[in-house]
Design a protein around this motif. Structure first.
Motif, PDB file in Angstrom:
ATOM      1  N   MET A 239       0.994  -1.161  -0.027  1.00  0.00           N
ATOM      2  CA  MET A 239       0.020   0.028  -0.010  1.00  0.00           C
ATOM      3  C   MET A 239       0.813   1.299   0.118  1.00  0.00           C
ATOM      4  N   ARG A 240       0.410   2.211  -0.968  1.00  0.00           N
ATOM      5  CA  ARG A 240       1.249   3.512  -0.685  1.00  0.00           C
ATOM      6  C   ARG A 240       1.270   4.126   0.624  1.00  0.00           C
ATOM      7  N   PRO A 241       2.356   4.729   0.808  1.00  0.00           N
ATOM      8  CA  PRO A 241       2.558   5.653   2.161  1.00  0.00           C
ATOM      9  C   PRO A 241       1.813   6.929   1.872  1.00  0.00           C
ATOM     10  N   VAL A 242       1.339   7.487   2.953  1.00  0.00           N
ATOM     11  CA  VAL A 242       0.698   8.674   2.804  1.00  0.00           C
ATOM     12  C   VAL A 242       1.499   9.924   3.021  1.00  0.00           C
ATOM     13  N   ARG A 243       1.879  10.417   1.779  1.00  0.00           N
ATOM     14  CA  ARG A 243       2.830  11.578   1.587  1.00  0.00           C
ATOM     15  C   ARG A 243       2.613  12.938   1.617  1.00  0.00           C
ATOM     16  N   LYS A 244       1.169  12.957   1.086  1.00  0.00           N
ATOM     17  CA  LYS A 244       0.579  14.370   0.798  1.00  0.00           C
ATOM     18  C   LYS A 244      -0.215  14.693   2.168  1.00  0.00           C
ATOM     19  N   ALA A 245      -0.346  15.908   2.517  1.00  0.00           N
ATOM     20  CA  ALA A 245      -1.347  16.398   3.510  1.00  0.00           C
ATOM     21  C   ALA A 245      -2.011  17.739   3.110  1.00  0.00           C
ATOM     22  N   ILE A 246      -3.357  17.815   3.258  1.00  0.00           N
ATOM     23  CA  ILE A 246      -4.193  19.100   2.820  1.00  0.00           C
ATOM     24  C   ILE A 246      -4.685  19.748   3.973  1.00  0.00           C
ATOM     25  N   PHE A 247      -4.283  21.119   4.022  1.00  0.00           N
ATOM     26  CA  PHE A 247      -4.917  22.105   4.829  1.00  0.00           C
ATOM     27  C   PHE A 247      -5.938  22.934   4.455  1.00  0.00           C
TER      28      PHE A 247
END
Length: 295
Positions: free
Chosen positions: A1-9
């Motif tokens: 499973m792809r890691p969570v690299r992006k975060a949305i604010f």
């Protein structure tokens, strides 16, 4: 499973509850002691493994860009005057290897619309969504909600929502989940349920991991009351497909979009700060004592 690299604010809101303080300053930059509220959320995302931070802003939020930008003149000035520790803290706000991206929400069309504004940047990857109004104090030694959700996503590949137990009288202020009888699945999300209608006492705390299918759903949702696209509608659709899970957060959450919640966050943060917690306790004792005398 792809890691969570992006975060949305999503940070385009006007912050009207804190006027006139937020007339010229974004509410996300209101300080908890010596750091703005949003910086705590950014640090949480980075600690959870995110290396790409996406801020969805409005035209009055330029100061957020300035806060997370380099300021070589200021750091040079601090170093010349022997304030190396402060200069280091400013330079490390965004560590090396972490990229910051700003995109605009052109119109105030709701949280769902704000999240979807990041879709071209997120692409076909999962993303962490953090609502900066929610200030989080995890229990000592426990993981942050963002770290919990990122790990859960890697294990199951499903969208994730962080929840905490809330007293019944406050449930009408939150999105409340209906959990499956067993396991971590979510059957339904009810946004701000009326008295006696909440399906549980587990309320969302402003931390999510979303899969690309959530972005696809947001693109199809029609505006509801007030012309807004609701983020919870997309999550509820995920739940209906058996693709949404919850994780219970252990710690304290403060609503810094509310004046009392914001003051409570400052007090609790100060009381947990080893540098001056003893002195601050004495300040509180004196304040309470003088208030009682005046009453």
């Amino acid at each position: 499973m792809r890691p969570v690299r992006k975060a949305i604010f999503p940070v385009a809101g006007l912050g009207t509850r804190f006027l006139p303080a937020t007339k010229a300053m974004p509410k996300e930059l209101l300080p908890i002691i010596d750091k703005p509220v949003i910086q705590y959320a950014v640090e949480e995302a980075i600690e959870a493994g995110c290396t790409e931070l996406i801020f969805v802003t409005g035209r009055t939020k330029r100061a957020i860009e300035d806060h997370f930008d380099n300021n070589p003149e200021l750091t040079a000035h601090l170093r010349r005057h022997g304030k190396t520790e402060i200069a280091d803290s400013i330079q490390s706000i965004i560590p090396r290897g972490v990229n910051v991206i700003f995109t605009r929400q052109g119109a105030p069309l709701g949280l769902g619309h704000a999240v979807h504004c990041a879709a071209p940047i997120v692409g076909d990857e999962p993303a962490l969504v953090l609502l900066a109004d929610d200030y989080i104090l995890p229990k000592p030694g426990s993981k942050s909600p963002s770290e919990q959700l990122a790990e859960a996503y890697r294990a199951t590949g499903k969208s994730q929502i962080s929840v905490t137990a809330v007293k019944e009288k406050y449930l009408s202020l939150y999105g409340v989940i209906e959990p499956e009888p067993t396991g971590q699945g979510v059957q339904k999300i009810l946004e701000k349920p009326g008295p006696g209608l909440a399906p549980s006492n587990l309320a969302a705390i402003g931390r999510y991991v979303i899969t690309p299918t959530v972005m696809q759903k947001l693109a199809k949702i029609r505006p509801g009351n007030g012309g807004e696209i609701q983020f919870s509608d997309a999550l509820d659709a995920e739940a209906g497909e058996g693709s949404l899970e919850f994780r219970i957060f252990s710690g304290r959450r403060f609503d810094c979009g509310d004046k009392v919640g914001y003051l409570s966050a400052i007090v609790h943060s100060a009381l947990s700060n080893a540098e001056f917690s003893d002195d601050f306790r004495e300040v509180l004792r004196e304040a309470l004592k003088s208030t009682e005398i005046a009453a």
